[in-house]
Write an enzyme that holds these catalytic residues in place. Sequence first.
Site, PDB file in Angstrom:
ATOM      1  N   CYS A   1      -4.111  10.395   1.567  1.00  0.00           N
ATOM      2  CA  CYS A   1      -3.378   9.173   1.218  1.00  0.00           C
ATOM      3  C   CYS A   1      -2.017   9.495   0.621  1.00  0.00           C
ATOM      4  O   CYS A   1      -0.982   9.257   1.246  1.00  0.00           O
ATOM      5  CB  CYS A   1      -4.177   8.360   0.205  1.00  0.00           C
ATOM      6  SG  CYS A   1      -5.590   7.532   0.921  1.00  0.00           S
TER       7      CYS A   1
ATOM      8  N   LYS B   1       0.838  -1.217   0.000  1.00  0.00           N
ATOM      9  CA  LYS B   1       0.000   0.000   0.000  1.00  0.00           C
ATOM     10  C   LYS B   1       0.875   1.269   0.000  1.00  0.00           C
ATOM     11  O   LYS B   1       0.625   2.217  -0.742  1.00  0.00           O
ATOM     12  CB  LYS B   1      -0.904  -0.021   1.236  1.00  0.00           C
ATOM     13  CG  LYS B   1      -1.628   1.267   1.530  1.00  0.00           C
ATOM     14  CD  LYS B   1      -2.763   1.500   0.584  1.00  0.00           C
ATOM     15  CE  LYS B   1      -3.357   2.887   0.786  1.00  0.00           C
ATOM     16  NZ  LYS B   1      -4.349   3.219  -0.202  1.00  0.00           N
TER      17      LYS B   1
HETATM   18  N1  LIG Z   1     -10.473   7.669   2.398  1.00  0.00           N
HETATM   19  C1  LIG Z   1      -9.783   7.006   1.494  1.00  0.00           C
HETATM   20  O1  LIG Z   1      -9.919   7.240   0.296  1.00  0.00           O
HETATM   21  C2  LIG Z   1      -8.801   5.934   1.909  1.00  0.00           C
HETATM   22  C3  LIG Z   1      -8.327   5.076   0.924  1.00  0.00           C
HETATM   23  C4  LIG Z   1      -7.458   4.058   1.299  1.00  0.00           C
HETATM   24  C5  LIG Z   1      -7.063   3.918   2.621  1.00  0.00           C
HETATM   25  N2  LIG Z   1      -7.535   4.794   3.551  1.00  0.00           N
HETATM   26  C6  LIG Z   1      -7.112   4.569   4.922  1.00  0.00           C
HETATM   27  O2  LIG Z   1      -8.215   4.038   5.659  1.00  0.00           O
HETATM   28  C7  LIG Z   1      -8.156   4.475   7.024  1.00  0.00           C
HETATM   29  C8  LIG Z   1      -9.457   5.171   7.378  1.00  0.00           C
HETATM   30  O3  LIG Z   1      -9.563   6.310   6.552  1.00  0.00           O
HETATM   31  P1  LIG Z   1     -10.947   7.086   6.338  1.00  0.00           P
HETATM   32  O4  LIG Z   1     -10.738   7.988   5.185  1.00  0.00           O
HETATM   33  O5  LIG Z   1     -12.085   6.111   6.331  1.00  0.00           O
HETATM   34  O6  LIG Z   1     -10.981   7.923   7.693  1.00  0.00           O
HETATM   35  P2  LIG Z   1     -12.210   8.809   8.219  1.00  0.00           P
HETATM   36  O7  LIG Z   1     -11.615   9.884   9.020  1.00  0.00           O
HETATM   37  O8  LIG Z   1     -13.147   9.125   7.103  1.00  0.00           O
HETATM   38  O9  LIG Z   1     -13.008   7.789   9.181  1.00  0.00           O
HETATM   39  C9  LIG Z   1     -12.467   7.221  10.316  1.00  0.00           C
HETATM   40  C10 LIG Z   1     -13.605   6.961  11.303  1.00  0.00           C
HETATM   41  O10 LIG Z   1     -13.045   6.272  12.422  1.00  0.00           O
HETATM   42  C11 LIG Z   1     -13.626   6.794  13.601  1.00  0.00           C
HETATM   43  N3  LIG Z   1     -12.707   6.487  14.699  1.00  0.00           N
HETATM   44  C12 LIG Z   1     -11.570   7.113  15.064  1.00  0.00           C
HETATM   45  N4  LIG Z   1     -10.984   6.476  16.101  1.00  0.00           N
HETATM   46  C13 LIG Z   1     -11.791   5.424  16.408  1.00  0.00           C
HETATM   47  C14 LIG Z   1     -11.738   4.394  17.380  1.00  0.00           C
HETATM   48  N5  LIG Z   1     -10.711   4.310  18.244  1.00  0.00           N
HETATM   49  N6  LIG Z   1     -12.731   3.491  17.423  1.00  0.00           N
HETATM   50  C15 LIG Z   1     -13.774   3.567  16.549  1.00  0.00           C
HETATM   51  N7  LIG Z   1     -13.879   4.540  15.602  1.00  0.00           N
HETATM   52  C16 LIG Z   1     -12.892   5.436  15.533  1.00  0.00           C
HETATM   53  C17 LIG Z   1     -13.815   8.264  13.327  1.00  0.00           C
HETATM   54  O11 LIG Z   1     -14.792   8.833  14.166  1.00  0.00           O
HETATM   55  C18 LIG Z   1     -14.241   8.227  11.850  1.00  0.00           C
HETATM   56  O12 LIG Z   1     -15.648   8.137  11.716  1.00  0.00           O
HETATM   57  C19 LIG Z   1      -6.915   5.376   7.117  1.00  0.00           C
HETATM   58  O13 LIG Z   1      -5.822   4.608   7.520  1.00  0.00           O
HETATM   59  C20 LIG Z   1      -6.719   5.830   5.675  1.00  0.00           C
HETATM   60  O14 LIG Z   1      -5.391   6.172   5.400  1.00  0.00           O
HETATM   61  C21 LIG Z   1      -8.399   5.788   3.242  1.00  0.00           C
END
Ligand SMILES: NC(=O)c1ccc[n+]([C@@H]2O[C@H](COP(=O)([O-])OP(=O)(O)OC[C@H]3O[C@@H](n4cnc5c(N)ncnc54)[C@H](O)[C@@H]3O)[C@@H](O)[C@H]2O)c1
Length: 433
Positions: free
Chosen positions: A271, A217
Site C-alpha cells: 500500500c 485513499k
Molecule cells: N491488503 C491490504 O492491506 C490492503 C489494504 C487496502 C487496500 N488494498 C487494496 O485492495 C486491493 C486488493 O488487495 P489484496 O491485498 O486483497 O490483494 P491480494 O493479492 O491479497 O488478493 C487479490 C485476489 O484477487 C485475485 N484475482 C486477481 N485477478 C482477478 C480477477 N481478474 N478476477 C478474480 N480474482 C482475481 C487473486 O487471485 C487474489 O486472490 C488492491 O488494490 C490493494 O491495493 C489492500
Amino acid sequence: MAINTVCVVGLGYIGLPTAAMLASKDVKVIGVDVDPATVDAVNCGVVPFVEPDLATYVAGAVRHGTLRATRYPEPADAYVVAVPTPLGDRREPDLSAVEKAVRALAPVLRGGELVVLESTAPPGCTQRVADWIVEERPDLVAGPHRDEHGGAPLLRVHVAHCPERVLPGRVMIELVTNDRVVGGLTPEASRQARELYAVFCQGEILLTDARTAELTKLVENSYRDVNIAFANELSLVADRIGVDVWELIRLANHHPRVDILRPGPGVGGHCIAVDPWFLVDAAPDETPLIRAAREVNDAKPEHVAQQVLKAVEDVERPRIAALGLTFKANVDDLRGSPAVEVVRRLAQARPDARIAVSDPFVRSLPEELALPNVRLVSTASALRASDSQVVLVGHAAFGPALSGLVDVSGLVDVCGILWSDPRLPGGDGEPSC
Ligand SMILES: NC(=O)c1ccc[n+]([C@@H]2O[C@H](COP(=O)([O-])OP(=O)(O)OC[C@H]3O[C@@H](n4cnc5c(N)ncnc54)[C@H](O)[C@@H]3O)[C@@H](O)[C@H]2O)c1
C-alpha cells in the site's frame, strides 16, 4: 434495490474478509477468484493466509451456506471488486486485473445492480470501470444523459468506489469500526453503496464523488509515506552528524505541536510503497514532495546495509544476525519488505559473511534470499557469537532476546526496539491502509 446477494471478486487480504463479514450478516455471498486453489480453500472453509479471526468467520459462513466460492461471476444484487492494483514497469498503475474482473462480470449483469470498486485506484478508474461495462454491454446504457464530468453516458448499473483502509492484523475489527469513504459516479450509486456497507460498518459512511474517493485513499497513504520519509531522512542526518536519532526524535516530540514518526529500514508492503506513485503518475509536475518521499524511503535499505557493513568491515568471515524479515512488525507478510532487501544487499556485498536471519513469523526464506551465505535460524542461535546484530523489524519477541546482549558495539537498531518512549508513534512502514 434490496441487497440480498453480493458477488465479491478477488478473495485476497481484502476481498475474503469483506465476503466473510457480509456473509456473517446473512447476506448470500458468492466469492470469485481466478485462483482455483483459493476457490477450493474457501469452499473447504479454509483461509489461505494469516489474518486473526478470519478463519472463524470463513468456516462459519461456509458451514451456514452463506458463503461459497467459484471461479466465475454469477448474478447478484451487488458486486465488490477487490483485485490487485500493482505498479507497472514505469511505476504506473497496472489496472489489468480490474479490467479483467469487470469485463468478466459484465455479461451476468441484468440492469439495476451496484458495482463497487474496492481496489485502490488512480483518479478516473471508477469511470473506466463504467466504460468497460459499456463496452461489454452497450444494452445497459440508459440513454443520452452525461455524468457530472461530461464524459460517459449514464448506465443502468450503479458504479461506485469505496477504498479499503483496514490495518493488516486487525482487519476483522477495522472492517466494522473504520469510517468509510464512498464515491459514486452518480448520487444514486453513492446511496446504494452506503446501503451495502451499512450492513456491517459501524463507522461513519461518508459520501462524495468517485474521483474524490479515489484521491482520498491515495492521499492517506502518501501522507503516511511523506511522514515516514521525514523520520527516515532524520536518521541519515543523525548518522552524519553523530547523534542518536531516537534521542533526537524523543526530544523534538516534547514540542506540543511536533509528532515525528519512527524511522525504519524503509517502507514495504503493498500500500504505502505503491499508492503514492499513483498520485505521481496522475499529476507528475505537482508532486515533487511525494516523489522525493518515495525515493527517500526506497533508499533506506542501502543505508542500513552500509551501516552493518561498516560495523563488520574489519572482521573476516563475519557473523551477522539479522532480526526480522516481514514488511512490518508482528505480521507474516513479506510483500515488498525492506528487511528482505537489506539482507539481500548484505549477502551480495559480503559473500564471505555468514548471515543468520531470524523471524518468528517466517517459516522459510523468500526466493531472493535463497543464497549460500544466508540461513534462517532461531533468534537465540542468530545472536550467538554474532559480530553484528541488525534489528530490521520491531517484532515484540525481539525485545527480550536483545536485552540479554552484553556487547552492543555491533548493534544496528534500525527500529529503535531498545527504545520504549511512548512519544515515538509507530511509523516504520506501519500501514494505514
Ligand atoms: N491488503 C491490504 O492491506 C490492503 C489494504 C487496502 C487496500 N488494498 C487494496 O485492495 C486491493 C486488493 O488487495 P489484496 O491485498 O486483497 O490483494 P491480494 O493479492 O491479497 O488478493 C487479490 C485476489 O484477487 C485475485 N484475482 C486477481 N485477478 C482477478 C480477477 N481478474 N478476477 C478474480 N480474482 C482475481 C487473486 O487471485 C487474489 O486472490 C488492491 O488494490 C490493494 O491495493 C489492500
